[in-house]
Write an enzyme that holds these catalytic residues in place. Structure first.
Site, PDB file in Angstrom:
ATOM      1  N   SER A 104       0.807  -1.196  -0.030  1.00  0.00           N
ATOM      2  CA  SER A 104      -0.018   0.122   0.017  1.00  0.00           C
ATOM      3  C   SER A 104       0.799   1.249   0.039  1.00  0.00           C
ATOM      4  CB  SER A 104      -0.916  -0.127   1.099  1.00  0.00           C
ATOM      5  OG  SER A 104      -2.040   0.901   1.008  1.00  0.00           O
ATOM      6  N   ASP A 248      -1.239   1.037  -3.766  1.00  0.00           N
ATOM      7  CA  ASP A 248      -2.247   0.106  -4.385  1.00  0.00           C
ATOM      8  C   ASP A 248      -3.514   0.670  -4.735  1.00  0.00           C
ATOM      9  OD1 ASP A 248      -3.154   0.434  -1.851  1.00  0.00           O
ATOM     10  OD2 ASP A 248      -3.572  -1.718  -1.356  1.00  0.00           O
ATOM     11  N   ASP A 250      -5.994   2.107  -3.398  1.00  0.00           N
ATOM     12  CA  ASP A 250      -7.157   1.720  -2.575  1.00  0.00           C
ATOM     13  C   ASP A 250      -7.653   2.959  -1.705  1.00  0.00           C
ATOM     14  OD1 ASP A 250      -5.229   1.758  -0.474  1.00  0.00           O
ATOM     15  OD2 ASP A 250      -5.983  -0.234   0.270  1.00  0.00           O
TER      16      ASP A 250
END
Length: 452
Positions: A104, A248, A250
């Site tokens: 992430s 990532d 998100d």
């Protein structure tokens, strides 16, 4: 062996904490646990595997794919795509589970393995514990049940995933983005190609920065954790606003036309009103965590929207949403979940929906974000302390109670252990920034002295 799973998968420094052997073993264990849900006569389990661009993802992907195939799982390798894309494809393709390799927003040397259950949902604690238990049994000598011959899994690249995911994003937009000029900071991460493509297809004029991943530069001075480059680019290009993702993709943060940050709480406010106006905000409720700014809660109350509070972590937000059927939830950090269209936080989808609201209303991002008056908030990270004693140290609890009494109804205090690092986060909100800083500094000193 301590618990491997943290708040978001198994994460650590690649090739030190997170080795190829660990990734392979976890994948075999996950295959035994997660494939059970879809097991029936003649069924061959299928897994979708994706990764972000960091260099270590290449060997870790190979280890994960090898582990899955050796356990009899057919693998659809989708390559470099955001976590929410892997989640979406896991559900859309009817796969038994998905695997995403990413750390992430962490720096490049780290990596992580995230498993997704059937439908593209994050695992609950019970499933994570079962995977760890099966993995531990193997490490102590219990043999795997390995297929042979035609029973081994087959591996193929699924190149359609990119277009399939982009088409999904475009398909859920309530209106086009024609006339908007938007700067996208992709953090040299997993959305470096997907996000610009989606915004362009939706009609926006797109300027990209941080979209040249080389495996080594992910999150390096760019993306949602380093907003200065995006602020400068939005002003330089005269854009309507900018969108920043993490490695990532998100999560999503934004920058308005003047270069001011629009955080996750403000984005949630914008989308809550947009969904309410379309009659899509089920139960007239939005879900957020204890880290949300007090100004967000006050704004929702003023707008007649119910605010449900959870522990920190998008998994807890999602659990509350699924349990009660709520449509919208998220975190101040930019994880926003629109449950009708995604099973996890989706930074590209969030950015697109914010842009759609700007285009629909003709109002600037700054004006839309002004629905919420963000109270000054100070966050101090205190490293190298025993974070397990945050809630049980009398001297520290007394200091927190004293600070809360001092702030009264004009602010609040929150101490919490990090879920991924050995530190305690001290958060203080107050009507005055200097007051918040003073209280936070005082509490940080108490944390150091009592937990160090």
């Amino acid at each position: 062996m301590g618990r491997l799973f943290g708040t978001d998968g198994v994460r650590g420094m690649a090739n030190a904490d997170l080795t190829a052997e660990l990734a392979l073993g976890l994948s075999v264990a996950a295959a035994h646990v997660l494939a059970e849900a879809g097991s029936f006569a003649g069924h061959r389990p299928v897994a979708v595997v994706g990764r972000d661009p960091r260099a270590s993802g290449e060997f870790l992907e190979a280890a994960v794919v090898a582990g899955l195939a050796s356990a009899g799982v057919d693998v659809l390798r989708v390559g470099v795509l955001p976590t929410p894309a892997v989640a979406y494809l896991t559900g859309a393709l009817g796969a038994d589970f998905g695997v995403m390799l990413s750390a992430s927003h962490n720096a490049m040397p780290d990596n992580g393995v995230k498993f997704l259950a059937r439908g593209g949902h994050k695992l609950d604690d019970v499933l994570e514990d079962r995977i760890e238990s099966v993995y531990a049994e193997h490490r102590t000598g219990a043999p795997w049940n390995r297929p042979t011959g035609g029973g081994v899994g087959r591996v193929k690249d699924y190149d359609q995933g990119f277009d399939q995911y982009v088409a999904h994003l475009i398909g859920v937009l309530p209106n086009r983005l024609d006339g908007l000029k938007i700067v996208l900071d992709e953090a040299h991460g997993a959305a470096s190609w997907v996000s610009p493509e989606a915004f362009s297809r939706a009609g926006a004029e797109v300027v990209t920065i941080g979209a040249q991943p080389d495996g080594l530069n992910i999150n390096d001075g760019c993306g949602s954790t380093h907003l200065d480059l995006l602020k400068a680019a939005v002003v330089e290009h005269g854009a309507h606003f900018g969108i920043a993702h993490d490695g990532d993709a998100d999560r999503c943060l934004a920058i308005d036309a003047t270069g001011e940050e629009v955080d996750g709480d403000q984005i949630l406010s914008i989308l809550a009103l947009a969904l309410r106006d379309r009659g899509a905000l089920r139960e007239n409720t939005v879900v957020a965590t204890v880290m949300s700014n007090l100004g967000f809660k006050l704004a929702m109350e003023r707008e007649g929207i119910t605010f449900v509070e959870t522990a920190v972590g998008d998994r807890y937000v999602l659990e509350a949403m699924k349990e009660h059927g709520y449509a919208l939830g998220g975190e101040q950090s930019g994880h926003v979940i629109v449950l009708d269209h995604a099973t996890t936080g989706d930074g590209t989808l969030t950015g697109l929906l914010v842009a759609a609201r700007v285009a629909e209303t003709g109002r600037s991002l700054a004006e839309l974000a002004s629905v919420m008056n963000r109270l000054p908030q100070v966050l101090v990270n205190v490293p190298d302390v025993d974070k397990s004693r945050v809630d049980s140290t009398p001297e520290l609890l007394a200091a927190v109670a004293e600070a809360e009494a001092e702030l009264g109804g004009t602010g609040r205090v929150l101490l919490r252990p990090s879920g991924t690092e050995p530190l305690v986060r001290v958060m203080v909100e107050a009507a005055d920034i200097d007051h918040a800083r003073a209280v936070a500094a005082r509490l940080a000193d108490v944390v150091k002295s009592t937990l160090g």
